[in-house]
Design a protein around this motif. Structure first.
Motif, PDB file in Angstrom:
ATOM      1  N   VAL A   1      -2.201 -43.841  11.788  1.00 30.39           N
ATOM      2  CA  VAL A   1      -2.853 -42.386  11.709  1.00 30.39           C
ATOM      3  C   VAL A   1      -2.198 -41.753  10.706  1.00 30.39           C
ATOM      4  O   VAL A   1      -3.012 -40.982   9.908  1.00 30.39           O
ATOM      5  N   THR A   2      -0.953 -41.612  10.565  1.00 32.95           N
ATOM      6  CA  THR A   2      -0.261 -40.841   9.542  1.00 32.95           C
ATOM      7  C   THR A   2      -0.697 -41.298   8.314  1.00 32.95           C
ATOM      8  O   THR A   2      -0.946 -40.429   7.355  1.00 32.95           O
TER       9      THR A   2
ATOM     10  N   ARG B   1      -4.178 -39.979   7.519  1.00 32.13           N
ATOM     11  CA  ARG B   1      -4.192 -38.397   7.265  1.00 32.13           C
ATOM     12  C   ARG B   1      -3.845 -38.155   5.869  1.00 32.13           C
ATOM     13  O   ARG B   1      -4.217 -37.522   5.174  1.00 32.13           O
ATOM     14  N   SER B   2      -2.651 -38.758   5.615  1.00 31.35           N
ATOM     15  CA  SER B   2      -2.100 -38.634   4.407  1.00 31.35           C
ATOM     16  C   SER B   2      -3.164 -38.751   3.143  1.00 31.35           C
ATOM     17  O   SER B   2      -3.394 -38.040   2.241  1.00 31.35           O
TER      18      SER B   2
ATOM     19  N   GLN C   1      -6.326 -38.688   3.431  1.00 33.08           N
ATOM     20  CA  GLN C   1      -7.407 -37.752   3.521  1.00 33.08           C
ATOM     21  C   GLN C   1      -6.961 -36.506   2.806  1.00 33.08           C
ATOM     22  O   GLN C   1      -7.868 -35.870   2.247  1.00 33.08           O
ATOM     23  N   LEU C   2      -5.667 -36.450   2.880  1.00 28.79           N
ATOM     24  CA  LEU C   2      -5.127 -34.943   2.207  1.00 28.79           C
ATOM     25  C   LEU C   2      -5.011 -35.126   0.607  1.00 28.79           C
ATOM     26  O   LEU C   2      -4.470 -34.495   0.065  1.00 28.79           O
TER      27      LEU C   2
ATOM     28  N   ASN D   1     -10.048 -45.796   3.803  1.00 34.55           N
ATOM     29  CA  ASN D   1      -9.207 -44.643   3.529  1.00 34.55           C
ATOM     30  C   ASN D   1      -8.474 -44.848   2.441  1.00 34.55           C
ATOM     31  O   ASN D   1      -7.620 -43.920   1.819  1.00 34.55           O
TER      32      ASN D   1
ATOM     33  N   GLU E   1       1.025 -40.088  17.253  1.00 35.32           N
ATOM     34  CA  GLU E   1      -0.008 -39.466  16.264  1.00 35.32           C
ATOM     35  C   GLU E   1       0.116 -38.125  15.829  1.00 35.32           C
ATOM     36  O   GLU E   1       0.020 -37.814  14.571  1.00 35.32           O
ATOM     37  N   HIS E   2       0.431 -37.365  16.505  1.00 34.40           N
ATOM     38  CA  HIS E   2       0.192 -36.002  16.330  1.00 34.40           C
ATOM     39  C   HIS E   2       1.648 -35.322  15.668  1.00 34.40           C
ATOM     40  O   HIS E   2       1.531 -34.735  14.713  1.00 34.40           O
TER      41      HIS E   2
ATOM     42  N   VAL F   1       1.001 -36.463  12.116  1.00 34.27           N
ATOM     43  CA  VAL F   1      -0.118 -35.467  11.455  1.00 34.27           C
ATOM     44  C   VAL F   1       0.811 -34.292  10.915  1.00 34.27           C
ATOM     45  O   VAL F   1       0.670 -33.683   9.905  1.00 34.27           O
TER      46      VAL F   1
ATOM     47  N   GLU G   1       0.915 -33.408   6.895  1.00 32.27           N
ATOM     48  CA  GLU G   1       0.444 -32.111   6.833  1.00 32.27           C
ATOM     49  C   GLU G   1       1.456 -31.233   6.112  1.00 32.27           C
ATOM     50  O   GLU G   1       1.242 -30.373   5.360  1.00 32.27           O
TER      51      GLU G   1
END
Length: 472
Positions: free
Chosen positions: A19-20, A23-24, A26-27, A106, A330-331, A334, A338
């Motif tokens: 998940v990390t 998200r990475s 995506q950024l 991704n 997961e949280h 993120v 972020e």
């Protein structure tokens, strides 16, 4: 940027790691994830997901055995242990393939091997066997930011070490070739209780031993006591304030010596033993000592943003300490990535992390227990509503259970919510959202809950805390 150079390298592809990494990416950060065995990690392959598949099979079997309670008839009911396990493994494989697809979608590179931190942003990877298609191999890679997400493994107590034949960890408990006739479960946390529930439903004679006075030790005392009554009614023998001091292994059985709090001992011979005494972080052989990364009691020390004491090195998930839950990992991941990307983030409030145990009956909670709230100095208002007062629960044939809410008497702040009964692992998120929104009893009382649903008990428990319950 060189092919072997990244903005972020994540070590481990469990729920926190993959998940990390996604998200990475995506950024806009060039990202790779290092894995040496299973995409999706232990949770997806050997924990959260396949155990729920096993428990679902047990649930269906239970309903079939009790078909007459629903006006139905079923005869010749049986099960094939190998088929039950095969279904569970198939579910895990499907989701592992799904993780591979998501990483590719991704544009996250997968490096197949075992990673070691070599300092200066360097990650040395030793190639592992059976790489997935398209994965990069061993070699030296560099990253500005390295996130350790290596998870945890079963804890072993001296003298009670699993041998994977007679004394199982959750790995072996998940893939039994045949069902034992009798089973001893050491530890009554979520893992121990879920396996106790599964095997008992499938007809195994189960005993649970817990060293503390209460099973499900992190749960509210009242909720745990109600769960215990249900377990014992199902035929599970529960021994609290007791410990297993010795395991004498025979060719196909184990004789356990169990001592109570007074020192009185009894022996019990069972086919198999499950050791479910917690987990310990995978911090070895990563090079943490060389870099001077601070650890404590088998986990990596971090701040609220996943940062260790060494710049450029981070940790998330089980390896970063309790609560050791997939959704926490997961949280946490993120928040970590972020923060790396420069977004405005906030450290995670661990009181807002829900806990779920998928036994029969289910148990779920978030926030402070009644006891912890009082210990923290709160004057509390407590609301309780039983399943027997709910029409949907009665219609489902699930009249046993309780929803309990804890409020600050002065401010109306929801401090905690605790449940035992059918489908409470799905209900708890309503209270999680409420707590994150800093909801008071007034907003909850004025909220409309659909009828007929189990969720109405959430509303009634709030009403009960303020002397306004309708249906009891």
């Amino acid at each position: 940027m060189a092919d072997n150079s990244y903005d972020v390298i994540v070590i481990g592809s469990g729920p926190g790691g993959y998940v990390t990494a996604i998200r990475s990416a995506q950024l806009g950060l060039r990202t790779a994830v290092v894995e040496n065995k299973y995409l999706g990690g232990i949770c997806l392959n050997w924990g959260c997901i396949p155990t729920k598949a096993l428990l679902r099979s047990a649930e269906i079997y239970h309903y079939m055995e009790n078909a007459k309670d629903y006006g139905l008839s079923a005869t010749g009911i049986s099960y094939d242990p190998k088929a039950v396990v095969k279904r569970s493994r198939g579910v895990a494989a499907q989701l592992s393939n799904g993780v591979q697809f998501l990483l590719k979608k991704n544009k996250v590179d997968v490096i197949w091997g075992t990673a070691t931190l070599a300092g200066g942003g360097k990650v040395s990877v030793k190639a592992a066997d059976n790489p997935i298609k398209g994965a990069l191999g061993g070699g030296d890679y560099t990253a500005k930011h390295i996130i350790v997400a290596t998870g945890a493994r079963p804890r072993a107590l001296p003298g009670l070490e699993p041998d994977r034949k007679l004394v199982w960890t959750y790995f072996e408990a998940m893939v039994p070739e045949k069902m034992p006739k009798s089973l001893l479960v050491i530890g009554s946390g979520a893992i121990g209780i879920e396996f106790a529930s599964f095997f008992r439903t499938m007809g195994v004679d189960v005993t649970v031993v817990e060293v503390l006075p209460q099973i499900l030790p992190v749960e509210d005392e009242e909720i745990a006591a109600l769960a215990r009554k249900r377990f014992e009614k199902q035929g599970i023998r529960v021994l609290t304030s007791a410990k297993v001091t010795k395991l004498d292994k025979k060719s196909d059985s184990v004789t356990a010596t169990i001592e109570d709090e007074t020192g009185k001992a009894e022996t019990m011979t069972v086919d198999r033993v499950i050791s479910a005494v917690g987990v310990v972080g995978n911090i070895e052989d990563l090079g943490l000592e060389t870099l001077g990364v601070k650890t404590d009691r088998g986990t990596i020390v971090i701040d609220g943003y996943g940062r260790t004491n060494v710049p450029g090195v981070y940790a998330i998930g089980d390896v970063a300490g309790p609560p050791m839950l997939a959704h926490k990992a997961e949280h946490e991941g993120v928040i970590c990535v972020e923060t790396i990307a420069g977004l405005d983030t906030h450290p995670m409030d661990k009181l807002m992390i829900p806990g779920c145990t998928y036994c029969n009956p289910q148990v779920a909670s978030v926030g402070l227990t009644e006891k912890k709230a009082k210990e923290a100095g709160h004057e509390v208002k407590v609301g309780k509503f039983p399943f027997i007062g709910n029409g949907k629960a009665i219609a489902l044939g699930e009249p046993d259970g309780l929803v309990k809410t804890v409020f600050d008497a002065k401010t109306g702040q929801l401090l905690g919510a605790h449940m035992v009964g059918a489908e409470v692992t799905e209900l708890i998120q309503g209270f999680v959202v409420a707590m994150n929104l800093e909801t008071t009893e007034e907003e909850l009382i004025h909220s409309i809950f659909p009828h007929p649903t189990l969720s109405e008990m959430m509303h009634e428990s709030v009403l009960a805390a303020y002397g306004r319950a309708i249906h009891i």
